[in-house]
Design an enzyme around this catalytic site. Structure first.
Site: not given
Length: 399
Positions: A170-172, A174-175
């Site tokens: 999810g973080d990646s 989003t980045g």
């Protein structure tokens, strides 16, 4: 390695952000030549600095996550520190942040405040649940975004629990979505003389939710939510998508993404082509073809399987470990992995710059810098502060 002329050379970014999602957007742009100032707390710095294992006291993940950036320390809780933050925002083209909405508003570092200081500023604001939702001030992490997006519900086998992927999915994403959104805003800035700045409001579930583009329309029109299907896909375009174990206990994946590819798979296992002549026949005989292919692969070693599949036009790949990646000829040909010198570690391998560009390639010119390593460069050269002003900030514990 010297910093090269990447496609984003001249773009100025300041990050009031920590951990993964926001800073990854900055790293991707730094790889392509942007000047990125990563603002950290004067005490411990970015919590990501100490994530994961270390060697010789050097945390390894951070060497990749913080690469190609300038590290400065700044106390955003002090009046003097926030004044410097405003100067950084006035200097920058882009601000990236993932602090809570109410915290930014309290500090005067929200979009409305910074837009008054820099009328053309682009702000990428990452939050757990969106800066305009009723949950705007709740903390959020990437795994929560994954859970909300639908991707976890679709990952795993029908008789098992939902499964998170084995990295910060999810973080990646989003980045990535954040870096893309910044480029869209920059295009508008450079083509619209009336550009008034842009606020990019990105929740941690937005990117993955968008990428699973069929789940909502399927549910809406068919009345049935997609379910877990193991290594298959709920929206599979053809008869064979699965993972198979070879006779030498290795795993490979096979995908028949087109009708022609399905026919090639049928030919491989000795099936009559007329059983798979159209989409309806392929769907009807999918389980049969899957079973026959599993048996065919289980009776052969990986090398034999791959050679036969390549010869007949079946698209397949071994499941790579990191060791496989480092030995693979395609990765070598494309220079996908580089080496650079890191203090206390020596030669360190990491991924090269992606995406690849021919003329303005970008480069990895440094691993992650020590905390505050660029205070003098940024505050004196970028913001024009004097030695006396810098000393005053140090004496006041503002940097």
């Amino acid at each position: 390695m010297l910093k090269q002329d990447g496609a984003l050379k001249g773009l100025k970014i300041v990050e009031f952000a920590h951990v993964i999602a926001g800073p990854l957007a900055g790293t991707l742009m730094a790889d392509l030549g942007a000047t990125v100032v990563h603002v950290e707390d004067p005490g411990a710095g970015d919590p990501q600095r100490t994530a994961g294992p270390d060697k010789n006291g050097v945390h390894l993940w951070w060497q990749m996550a913080g690469r190609n950036k300038h590290s400065v320390t700044l106390n955003l809780r002090s009046d003097a520190g926030r004044k410097v933050a405003e100067e950084l925002a006035a200097w920058a083209d882009v601000v990236i942040t993932n602090f809570r909405v109410e915290t930014l508003e309290k500090w005067g570092l929200d979009f409305a405040s910074l837009n008054r200081i820099n009328p053309k500023i682009i702000m990428l604001q990452v939050t757990g649940f969106g800066a305009t939702s009723s949950r705007r001030n709740e903390p959020g992490f990437g795994k929560v975004g994954e859970a909300m997006s639908g991707v976890v519900n679709l990952t795993g086998f029908p008789d098992g629990p939902p499964v998170h992927t084995g990295f910060s999915h999810g973080d990646s994403v989003t980045g990535l979505m954040g870096a893309y959104a910044v480029q869209a805003a920059l295009y508008r800035k450079h083509t619209d003389p009336d550009f008034r700045g842009e606020w990019i409001d990105l929740a941690l579930y937005d990117g993955l939710f968008r990428l699973i583009e069929w789940q909502v329309v399927f549910h809406d029109q068919l009345g049935e939510p997609p379910q877990r299907m193991g290594n298959k896909l709920a929206a599979a375009p053809a008869a064979v998508i699965n993972m198979y174990k070879t006779a030498d206990d290795r795993w490979l994946t096979v995908t028949s993404g087109t009708p022609r590819a399905v026919l090639n798979t049928a030919k491989l296992v000795g099936e009559p082509e007329d059983m798979y002549s159209n989409r309806a026949d392929q769907a009807r005989n999918a389980d049969r073809l899957d079973k026959l292919l599993a048996e065919w692969i289980a009776s052969r070693g990986m090398d034999e399987c791959m050679a036969a599949m390549k010869a007949i036009g079946v698209v397949a790949s071994p499941i790579y470990t990191v060791a496989d990646i480092l030995e693979d000829e395609t990765f070598k040909e494309r220079e996908s992995v580089i080496e650079l010198d890191v203090p206390r570690l020596g030669k360190v391998k990491m991924q090269n710059v992606f995406p690849r560009m021919m003329n303005y390639t970008g480069a990895v010119w440094r691993a992650a810098p020590p905390l505050g390593a660029d205070n003098e460069l940024v505050y004196k050269s970028f913001l024009g502060k004097s030695d006396e002003q810098l000393a005053a900030l140090r004496d006041g514990a503002d940097i």
